[in-house]
Design a protein around this motif. Structure first.
Motif, PDB file in Angstrom:
ATOM      1  N   LYS A 131       0.810  -1.217   0.000  1.00 46.51           N
ATOM      2  CA  LYS A 131       0.000   0.000   0.000  1.00 46.51           C
ATOM      3  C   LYS A 131       0.852   1.280   0.000  1.00 46.51           C
ATOM      4  O   LYS A 131       0.305   2.383   0.078  1.00 46.51           O
ATOM      5  CB  LYS A 131      -0.923   0.010   1.216  1.00 46.51           C
ATOM      6  CG  LYS A 131      -1.975  -1.092   1.187  1.00 46.51           C
ATOM      7  CD  LYS A 131      -2.896  -1.007   2.397  1.00 46.51           C
ATOM      8  CE  LYS A 131      -3.961  -2.098   2.357  1.00 46.51           C
ATOM      9  NZ  LYS A 131      -4.858  -2.035   3.544  1.00 46.51           N
ATOM     10  N   ASN A 132       2.157   1.125  -0.100  1.00 42.23           N
ATOM     11  CA  ASN A 132       3.058   2.276  -0.096  1.00 42.23           C
ATOM     12  C   ASN A 132       2.999   2.965  -1.468  1.00 42.23           C
ATOM     13  O   ASN A 132       3.733   2.609  -2.391  1.00 42.23           O
ATOM     14  CB  ASN A 132       4.486   1.834   0.230  1.00 42.23           C
ATOM     15  CG  ASN A 132       5.440   3.001   0.415  1.00 42.23           C
ATOM     16  OD1 ASN A 132       5.191   4.111  -0.070  1.00 42.23           O
ATOM     17  ND2 ASN A 132       6.539   2.764   1.111  1.00 42.23           N
ATOM     18  N   ALA A 133       2.099   3.939  -1.594  1.00 40.65           N
ATOM     19  CA  ALA A 133       1.892   4.606  -2.892  1.00 40.65           C
ATOM     20  C   ALA A 133       3.129   5.359  -3.348  1.00 40.65           C
ATOM     21  O   ALA A 133       3.417   5.433  -4.549  1.00 40.65           O
ATOM     22  CB  ALA A 133       0.695   5.555  -2.796  1.00 40.65           C
ATOM     23  N   GLN A 134       3.885   5.918  -2.390  1.00 35.07           N
ATOM     24  CA  GLN A 134       5.106   6.648  -2.766  1.00 35.07           C
ATOM     25  C   GLN A 134       6.126   5.703  -3.383  1.00 35.07           C
ATOM     26  O   GLN A 134       6.785   6.042  -4.370  1.00 35.07           O
ATOM     27  CB  GLN A 134       5.704   7.344  -1.551  1.00 35.07           C
ATOM     28  CG  GLN A 134       6.909   8.226  -1.860  1.00 35.07           C
ATOM     29  CD  GLN A 134       6.546   9.417  -2.719  1.00 35.07           C
ATOM     30  OE1 GLN A 134       5.710  10.231  -2.338  1.00 35.07           O
ATOM     31  NE2 GLN A 134       7.159   9.526  -3.889  1.00 35.07           N
ATOM     32  N   ALA A 135       6.245   4.499  -2.818  1.00 33.33           N
ATOM     33  CA  ALA A 135       7.176   3.516  -3.365  1.00 33.33           C
ATOM     34  C   ALA A 135       6.753   3.119  -4.773  1.00 33.33           C
ATOM     35  O   ALA A 135       7.584   2.993  -5.678  1.00 33.33           O
ATOM     36  CB  ALA A 135       7.255   2.296  -2.465  1.00 33.33           C
ATOM     37  N   ARG A 136       5.464   2.942  -4.984  1.00 31.27           N
ATOM     38  CA  ARG A 136       4.979   2.571  -6.312  1.00 31.27           C
ATOM     39  C   ARG A 136       5.204   3.715  -7.316  1.00 31.27           C
ATOM     40  O   ARG A 136       5.564   3.476  -8.466  1.00 31.27           O
ATOM     41  CB  ARG A 136       3.508   2.173  -6.245  1.00 31.27           C
ATOM     42  CG  ARG A 136       3.278   0.834  -5.551  1.00 31.27           C
ATOM     43  CD  ARG A 136       1.844   0.394  -5.657  1.00 31.27           C
ATOM     44  NE  ARG A 136       1.616  -0.894  -5.032  1.00 31.27           N
ATOM     45  CZ  ARG A 136       1.787  -2.075  -5.625  1.00 31.27           C
ATOM     46  NH1 ARG A 136       2.221  -2.117  -6.885  1.00 31.27           N
ATOM     47  NH2 ARG A 136       1.535  -3.206  -4.998  1.00 31.27           N
ATOM     48  N   ASN A 137       4.978   4.935  -6.875  1.00 28.12           N
ATOM     49  CA  ASN A 137       5.204   6.089  -7.747  1.00 28.12           C
ATOM     50  C   ASN A 137       6.688   6.189  -8.123  1.00 28.12           C
ATOM     51  O   ASN A 137       7.039   6.371  -9.298  1.00 28.12           O
ATOM     52  CB  ASN A 137       4.735   7.363  -7.056  1.00 28.12           C
ATOM     53  CG  ASN A 137       4.681   8.568  -7.992  1.00 28.12           C
ATOM     54  OD1 ASN A 137       4.876   8.454  -9.197  1.00 28.12           O
ATOM     55  ND2 ASN A 137       4.417   9.727  -7.444  1.00 28.12           N
ATOM     56  N   ASN A 138       7.547   6.053  -7.119  1.00 22.95           N
ATOM     57  CA  ASN A 138       8.989   6.138  -7.391  1.00 22.95           C
ATOM     58  C   ASN A 138       9.462   4.988  -8.268  1.00 22.95           C
ATOM     59  O   ASN A 138      10.304   5.172  -9.162  1.00 22.95           O
ATOM     60  CB  ASN A 138       9.778   6.154  -6.080  1.00 22.95           C
ATOM     61  CG  ASN A 138       9.656   7.482  -5.352  1.00 22.95           C
ATOM     62  OD1 ASN A 138       9.330   8.499  -5.956  1.00 22.95           O
ATOM     63  ND2 ASN A 138       9.906   7.470  -4.059  1.00 22.95           N
ATOM     64  N   TYR A 139       8.932   3.798  -8.021  1.00 26.38           N
ATOM     65  CA  TYR A 139       9.303   2.651  -8.847  1.00 26.38           C
ATOM     66  C   TYR A 139       8.810   2.853 -10.280  1.00 26.38           C
ATOM     67  O   TYR A 139       9.524   2.590 -11.249  1.00 26.38           O
ATOM     68  CB  TYR A 139       8.718   1.378  -8.249  1.00 26.38           C
ATOM     69  CG  TYR A 139       9.208   0.092  -8.910  1.00 26.38           C
ATOM     70  CD1 TYR A 139      10.475  -0.003  -9.478  1.00 26.38           C
ATOM     71  CD2 TYR A 139       8.384  -1.035  -8.930  1.00 26.38           C
ATOM     72  CE1 TYR A 139      10.917  -1.184 -10.062  1.00 26.38           C
ATOM     73  CE2 TYR A 139       8.822  -2.222  -9.517  1.00 26.38           C
ATOM     74  CZ  TYR A 139      10.085  -2.290 -10.080  1.00 26.38           C
ATOM     75  OH  TYR A 139      10.523  -3.465 -10.659  1.00 26.38           O
ATOM     76  N   GLY A 140       7.595   3.369 -10.413  1.00 29.88           N
ATOM     77  CA  GLY A 140       7.060   3.653 -11.741  1.00 29.88           C
ATOM     78  C   GLY A 140       7.894   4.677 -12.481  1.00 29.88           C
ATOM     79  O   GLY A 140       8.143   4.543 -13.692  1.00 29.88           O
TER      80      GLY A 140
END
Length: 253
Positions: A93-102
């Motif tokens: 659920k870590n949206a920041q991690a997903r955004n950075n990974y994206g």
């Protein structure tokens, strides 16, 4: 500033045994400040200390991925992938991690994988940077030639943040190419109000020139051409204008 950093460096050591979770958080926050200031070596040492305490901490792993991505060498970029994956595995659920990974996947041109991460971040209500994930998704759709989904993403970004000037500019060009001149004009003018007439880059000026021309605004077109020539005479956009200035095609691309 040096006194502040010294205090921050001492704090995690004092906390390490008493409150490991807080120590990891403090070290990770400190590493973020080092990254912002460009001190990547200090950031790496600090994140190593954080991950020694908790190797699965989602934020620390994410920040290590960001650090390696910023360093930019092939070795670092290859390593960054595994840290981003660990961050998401530890906290899906870590949206920041997903955004950075994206964003990382976008940089290395793994566009479909990037979209998968950015869509999750962009759909996470309450996430402050949600609009940026949607902006990047829109840019990827444009690279893939999917203007319909690009339009959808940029509109969602504007809903999340009405000051998303990137979305305003991208949508204005999408509508211009489709010859939806009224919509293109409205969004371009909104973009100019946000960034300022004198703060436009070469691409923004080129979009403005084409929209003004589509509106038969001869004076407005010339003002923007003069600005593009004065500020960006060597730009691809100005060279493209020189190629097309006598063209009678309805849509200049």
């Amino acid at each position: 500033m040096s006194a502040i950093l010294l205090t921050a460096c001492q704090t995690p050591d004092a906390l390490g045994k008493k409150d490991p979770e807080k120590a990891v958080k403090v070290r990770t926050q400190l590493a973020a400040e080092y990254i912002k200031s460009g001190d990547l070596d200090a950031a790496k040492r600090t994140l190593d200390q954080a991950l020694d305490v908790d190797s699965r901490d989602s934020t620390a792993n994410m920040m290590m991925g960001v650090l390696l991505q910023q360093e930019g060498s092939k070795i670092s970029l290859d390593k960054a992938d595994s840290y981003f994956k660990r961050a998401i595995s530890a906290d899906p659920k870590n949206a920041q991690a997903r955004n950075n990974y994206g964003t990382y996947l976008y940089q290395i041109e793994r566009y479909n994988d990037a979209l998968e991460q950015l869509k999750v971040a962009g759909a996470t209500l309450g996430y402050e940077q949600r609009y940026k994930a949607l902006e990047n998704a829109g840019r990827i759709y444009l690279k893939l030639g999917d203007s319909a989904n690009a339009e959808k993403s940029f509109k969602q970004a504007l809903q999340a943040n009405r000051d998303s000037y990137i979305s305003m500019l991208e949508l204005s060009e999408i509508f211009y190419v489709r010859q939806q001149t009224a919509e293109a004009t409205q969004l371009y003018e909104q973009f100019v109000r946000n960034v300022g007439q004198k703060n436009q880059g070469a691409r923004a000026l080129w979009i403005g020139i084409r929209i003004a021309r589509a509106n038969s605004d001869t004076m407005g077109t010339q003002v923007l051409v003069n600005q593009l020539r004065a500020l960006f005479p060597e730009s691809p956009e100005y060279q493209r204008y020189l190629q097309l200035q006598y063209s009678t095609e309805a849509v200049w691309k």
